[in-house]
Every structure is written in structure tokens, then in C-alpha cells.
Design a protein around this motif. Sequence first.
Motif, PDB file in Angstrom:
ATOM      1  N   VAL A  29     -34.577  86.976  -9.953  1.00 49.70           N
ATOM      2  CA  VAL A  29     -34.406  87.901 -11.069  1.00 49.70           C
ATOM      3  C   VAL A  29     -35.668  88.750 -11.169  1.00 49.70           C
ATOM      4  CG1 VAL A  29     -34.084  88.174 -13.560  1.00 49.70           C
ATOM      5  CG2 VAL A  29     -32.928  86.305 -12.364  1.00 49.70           C
ATOM      6  N   GLY A  30     -35.485  90.040 -11.324  1.00 50.68           N
ATOM      7  CA  GLY A  30     -36.590  90.939 -11.621  1.00 50.68           C
ATOM      8  C   GLY A  30     -36.324  91.604 -12.958  1.00 50.68           C
ATOM      9  N   ASP A  31     -37.213  91.407 -13.939  1.00 56.80           N
ATOM     10  CA  ASP A  31     -37.017  91.916 -15.300  1.00 56.80           C
ATOM     11  C   ASP A  31     -38.311  92.578 -15.751  1.00 56.80           C
ATOM     12  OD1 ASP A  31     -37.112  92.024 -18.201  1.00 56.80           O
ATOM     13  OD2 ASP A  31     -35.369  90.704 -18.240  1.00 56.80           O
ATOM     14  N   ILE A  32     -38.254  93.869 -16.050  1.00 58.90           N
ATOM     15  CA  ILE A  32     -39.461  94.585 -16.480  1.00 58.90           C
ATOM     16  C   ILE A  32     -39.071  95.767 -17.360  1.00 58.90           C
ATOM     17  CG2 ILE A  32     -39.557  96.189 -14.520  1.00 58.90           C
ATOM     18  CD1 ILE A  32     -42.655  95.655 -14.526  1.00 58.90           C
ATOM     19  N   GLY A  33     -39.991  96.144 -18.250  1.00 60.46           N
ATOM     20  CA  GLY A  33     -39.732  97.275 -19.126  1.00 60.46           C
ATOM     21  C   GLY A  33     -40.941  97.588 -19.980  1.00 60.46           C
ATOM     22  N   VAL A  55     -36.205  89.729 -21.143  1.00 63.32           N
ATOM     23  CA  VAL A  55     -34.979  88.967 -21.401  1.00 63.32           C
ATOM     24  C   VAL A  55     -34.937  87.712 -20.539  1.00 63.32           C
ATOM     25  CG1 VAL A  55     -32.457  89.004 -21.316  1.00 63.32           C
ATOM     26  CG2 VAL A  55     -33.699  91.019 -22.102  1.00 63.32           C
ATOM     27  N   SER A  56     -35.204  87.865 -19.253  1.00 58.27           N
ATOM     28  CA  SER A  56     -35.234  86.732 -18.323  1.00 58.27           C
ATOM     29  C   SER A  56     -36.571  86.723 -17.591  1.00 58.27           C
ATOM     30  CB  SER A  56     -34.106  86.848 -17.293  1.00 58.27           C
ATOM     31  OG  SER A  56     -32.848  86.913 -17.921  1.00 58.27           O
ATOM     32  N   GLY A  57     -37.143  85.556 -17.423  1.00 58.18           N
ATOM     33  CA  GLY A  57     -38.375  85.460 -16.654  1.00 58.18           C
ATOM     34  C   GLY A  57     -38.145  85.880 -15.214  1.00 58.18           C
ATOM     35  N   SER A  58     -38.988  86.766 -14.702  1.00 62.34           N
ATOM     36  CA  SER A  58     -38.856  87.188 -13.307  1.00 62.34           C
ATOM     37  C   SER A  58     -39.144  86.003 -12.391  1.00 62.34           C
ATOM     38  CB  SER A  58     -39.812  88.340 -13.009  1.00 62.34           C
ATOM     39  OG  SER A  58     -39.487  89.475 -13.781  1.00 62.34           O
ATOM     40  N   TYR A 312     -26.358  96.894 -21.511  1.00 61.63           N
ATOM     41  CA  TYR A 312     -25.435  97.753 -20.764  1.00 61.63           C
ATOM     42  C   TYR A 312     -25.494  97.373 -19.290  1.00 61.63           C
ATOM     43  CZ  TYR A 312     -22.995 101.785 -18.902  1.00 61.63           C
ATOM     44  OH  TYR A 312     -22.092 102.584 -18.254  1.00 61.63           O
ATOM     45  N   ALA A 313     -24.348  96.960 -18.735  1.00 64.00           N
ATOM     46  CA  ALA A 313     -24.274  96.553 -17.333  1.00 64.00           C
ATOM     47  C   ALA A 313     -24.065  97.777 -16.449  1.00 64.00           C
ATOM     48  CB  ALA A 313     -23.135  95.557 -17.141  1.00 64.00           C
ATOM     49  N   LEU A 314     -25.058  98.062 -15.618  1.00 63.23           N
ATOM     50  CA  LEU A 314     -24.940  99.161 -14.663  1.00 63.23           C
ATOM     51  C   LEU A 314     -24.123  98.744 -13.448  1.00 63.23           C
ATOM     52  CD1 LEU A 314     -28.665 100.249 -14.867  1.00 63.23           C
ATOM     53  CD2 LEU A 314     -26.724 101.427 -15.905  1.00 63.23           C
ATOM     54  N   SER A 315     -24.124  97.440 -13.161  1.00 66.21           N
ATOM     55  CA  SER A 315     -23.345  96.867 -12.072  1.00 66.21           C
ATOM     56  C   SER A 315     -23.252  95.367 -12.348  1.00 66.21           C
ATOM     57  CB  SER A 315     -24.019  97.119 -10.717  1.00 66.21           C
ATOM     58  OG  SER A 315     -25.211  96.356 -10.603  1.00 66.21           O
ATOM     59  N   LYS A 316     -22.700  94.606 -11.399  1.00 67.21           N
ATOM     60  CA  LYS A 316     -22.620  93.163 -11.575  1.00 67.21           C
ATOM     61  C   LYS A 316     -23.996  92.510 -11.554  1.00 67.21           C
ATOM     62  CE  LYS A 316     -17.971  92.487  -9.693  1.00 67.21           C
ATOM     63  NZ  LYS A 316     -17.151  91.799  -8.649  1.00 67.21           N
ATOM     64  N   ARG A 317     -24.964  93.166 -10.931  1.00 67.55           N
ATOM     65  CA  ARG A 317     -26.279  92.557 -10.782  1.00 67.55           C
ATOM     66  C   ARG A 317     -27.389  93.246 -11.566  1.00 67.55           C
ATOM     67  NH1 ARG A 317     -26.882  90.982  -4.361  1.00 67.55           N
ATOM     68  NH2 ARG A 317     -25.111  89.532  -4.249  1.00 67.55           N
ATOM     69  N   THR A 318     -27.142  94.437 -12.056  1.00 69.64           N
ATOM     70  CA  THR A 318     -28.182  95.212 -12.726  1.00 69.64           C
ATOM     71  C   THR A 318     -27.737  95.601 -14.125  1.00 69.64           C
ATOM     72  OG1 THR A 318     -28.896  96.111 -10.593  1.00 69.64           O
ATOM     73  CG2 THR A 318     -29.665  97.235 -12.576  1.00 69.64           C
ATOM     74  N   THR A 353     -38.218  96.529 -27.356  1.00 71.02           N
ATOM     75  CA  THR A 353     -38.328  96.444 -25.895  1.00 71.02           C
ATOM     76  C   THR A 353     -37.179  97.224 -25.254  1.00 71.02           C
ATOM     77  OG1 THR A 353     -37.023  94.416 -25.633  1.00 71.02           O
ATOM     78  CG2 THR A 353     -39.385  94.157 -26.032  1.00 71.02           C
ATOM     79  N   VAL A 354     -37.502  97.908 -24.186  1.00 76.15           N
ATOM     80  CA  VAL A 354     -36.510  98.582 -23.342  1.00 76.15           C
ATOM     81  C   VAL A 354     -36.773  98.104 -21.930  1.00 76.15           C
ATOM     82  CG1 VAL A 354     -35.603 100.777 -22.536  1.00 76.15           C
ATOM     83  CG2 VAL A 354     -36.537 100.604 -24.844  1.00 76.15           C
ATOM     84  N   ASN A 355     -35.788  97.490 -21.314  1.00 74.77           N
ATOM     85  CA  ASN A 355     -36.070  96.920 -19.989  1.00 74.77           C
ATOM     86  C   ASN A 355     -34.866  96.950 -19.057  1.00 74.77           C
ATOM     87  OD1 ASN A 355     -35.216  94.555 -21.759  1.00 74.77           O
ATOM     88  ND2 ASN A 355     -35.164  93.596 -19.745  1.00 74.77           N
ATOM     89  N   LEU A 356     -35.179  96.795 -17.788  1.00 71.70           N
ATOM     90  CA  LEU A 356     -34.194  96.773 -16.724  1.00 71.70           C
ATOM     91  C   LEU A 356     -34.269  95.410 -16.030  1.00 71.70           C
ATOM     92  CD1 LEU A 356     -32.157  98.645 -15.163  1.00 71.70           C
ATOM     93  CD2 LEU A 356     -34.044  99.113 -13.583  1.00 71.70           C
ATOM     94  N   ARG A 357     -33.103  94.813 -15.787  1.00 77.38           N
ATOM     95  CA  ARG A 357     -33.046  93.505 -15.121  1.00 77.38           C
ATOM     96  C   ARG A 357     -32.126  93.580 -13.914  1.00 77.38           C
ATOM     97  NH1 ARG A 357     -30.488  88.437 -18.274  1.00 77.38           N
ATOM     98  NH2 ARG A 357     -28.659  89.760 -18.043  1.00 77.38           N
ATOM     99  N   HIS A 358     -32.616  93.054 -12.793  1.00 75.18           N
ATOM    100  CA  HIS A 358     -31.801  92.983 -11.573  1.00 75.18           C
ATOM    101  C   HIS A 358     -31.766  91.546 -11.089  1.00 75.18           C
ATOM    102  CE1 HIS A 358     -29.905  94.107  -7.808  1.00 75.18           C
ATOM    103  NE2 HIS A 358     -30.807  93.365  -7.178  1.00 75.18           N
TER     104      HIS A 358
END
Length: 360
Positions: A29-33, A55-58, A312-318, A353-358
Motif C-alpha cells: 500500500v502506498g498512501d500519501i497526501g 488512511v492506511s500505513g504505507s 472516491y475510487a479511481l479504480s479497484k486499486r487507487t 487531510t487530502v490523500n491518494l492511496r494505491h
Amino acid sequence: MKKEFYAGMLLAIGSQVATAASSVTLYGVGDIGFEYLTNADAAGNKQLRMASGNVSGSRWGLRGVEDLGGGSKAVYALESGFDLDTGMGQGGRLFGRQAYVGLENQWGRVTLGRQQNALFDLLINYDPTGLATRYSAFMLDPALVGRYDNMAKYSGKFGPITAVALYSFARGTTVTSGTGSAFASESPGDVKSDRAFGGGLEYAAGSFGATVIYDQQQGTSGISGQNSGQTDRRLAVAGNYMLGQATISVGYRWLRGDIGIAPGGQARRNDIYWLGYRLQVSPAVGLTAAGYYFNDRNSRQDPWSLVASVNYALSKRTDAFLTVGYAHNKDNSRLGLNGFGTVTTGQSQTGVTVNLRHKF
């Protein structure tokens, strides 16, 4: 020629069987913002910073399984946590999130090594924010997402019931001395030092789920102000109920502890309550709202916090998150949105917080 052909066929089949019998999965998981905070220091200044793990620990990890036959499997996991903004993390531990090996069959799984405690395993389904790294029940009690070294752990699932039991010979508390920092291990002649044990049950079927969990830690010899006769005891109960695309969550955590308290001092006694609501508006959009209340039984320092989040889900993984939180303090309490002691006494705090998670 035929013999060579048949030999090649057997080798190919054997290779496929070996592959099917054993597998290794690379995941992470990569989570940063970005995070904005008010009252970020004693002067009341605001702060805007890049933050990892909102949201999730990287993390990255390896998870493997080998079929031993007769319904038995060998399992293992190596999982390393880090901060995306610096590439560092977890106090120098190579696999600080998990590192274990074990056996599994129809009666459950037994694993040995560094692992999550029962609170982490079971309560994550009942905190409205999923025990997120920021602005969740985690800010009120980090032990809710605890991990212990030197742990023997059993977990099993039987229909709607999940059972977890564990014993840590030494949970790995950080010990600081003149030569630096180290992680506590088993102490000769003092089997209680740094020990931990616990367990829990979960029932989940249809639209209803509930769990009850117990966790106990012993004090650590070698740390100033602690001894192995001291204990921190936690009990948590929580439940979920689904109404269509909505989920209502309630929870309670009880604590009584004297680890680090001087002889004759008053033991810690506090409660945490929470209530949350999640709504899956569409396959791509999810909403979360939650409230947390901390009741200190020894004082009137009873802070509370409110959290709202849009996913907001950009895809199944992001996916992307926008989270807003508020922590309210009174009577010299010090609850910040990133935990106790992260704000000046009595100051309240607002955070975004505003962040992106993959996930991979």
C-alpha cells in the motif's frame, strides 16, 4: 524419441504441480497526501505538511503458502512499513508490521513471530474509519492497532464465528539506555516482564456483526518506573449493523492500568466510546462520519472528536480521500487529531487531510 517426449511431459506437469502447491504474493500500500492543522504548536500556529499514511500505513510485504497435503499448509508473511515522504519508518525494524511463519489446517492457524494483536485483528471491522492512521480510534489509544514481538497466535474461523488467542513472551517495548535504544526481549528469571496475552471472538452473519476482545500487557523490567508486576488491561466490545448500503457502528473500550505508575499512585482508568455511520453512495463514492468520546475516570479531562470523510475510487486499486476532523479539549486535556500530547494543554484542533492511496 517417445521417451524424451514423455520425460518432457512429466517435467512440465511436475513444474505446474510445484507451482500450484506453493505460492508467494508480493503486495503493498502506498498512501500519501497533505495535512492542514490548527494549533500545531504552543504558539497556536497553523501547519501545512506532506504526510504519509493518512488512511492506511504505507507498506510492502511478501505472503506465502505451501500445501503440505492432507489439508495442511505452511504459511508465512514478511511485512515492512515505511513513510512515503521520507522512505523511513518503524524505528529501524526491517519487518516492523509483521514477520511470522506457521501452520494451518481446517481447525485454524498457528503462527509464530511478530504479529498484530487481537484488538487490531477484530476491532478494525468495527471502527467507522477502519482504524485509519489519522483521526480514528487510533488517536485515542494506539494499542488498538498494536503488534507484539515473540508471539504465538491462534486464529480460526468456524462459520460466522472467528476466534483469536495469543501469547507474547516479550512484546518488544523500546528500552533506552546509555548505549542507545533496543527492543525488550525475554528476561531470565522474570517471565512476566514485557509479556502480553489476549484473545477475542467475532460473530458476523448477514447484516449483523459483533466482537468482544481482551488484551493484557505487563510492565517491562529495565525501564525506569516499570516492573513486571504492573499491568494494563483492556476490554473492547463493538458491533455493526447494515441497512442497505449504510452501516452503523458502535464501540466501547475499557482500560485499567498501572504500567509506569509509581508505587501508591492512582492507576489509569478510562473509557472510549464511538458511534459511526458509513454510506456507499455509489460503487465509486463512500461517505463516513464518526464521533469519539474519551472518559477519564480519574479527572474531568474528557475530550471528544468528530470526523467526516469522503472516499472516491479511481479504480479497484487507487482511491482518493478527503477527511476533516475536530478534537475538542477541556480541563487541561491534550487530545490532538494525531494523538494525545500533540497539542498544547486545553487547545482544540481542526485538521484536514487530502490523500491518494494505491494498493498493489
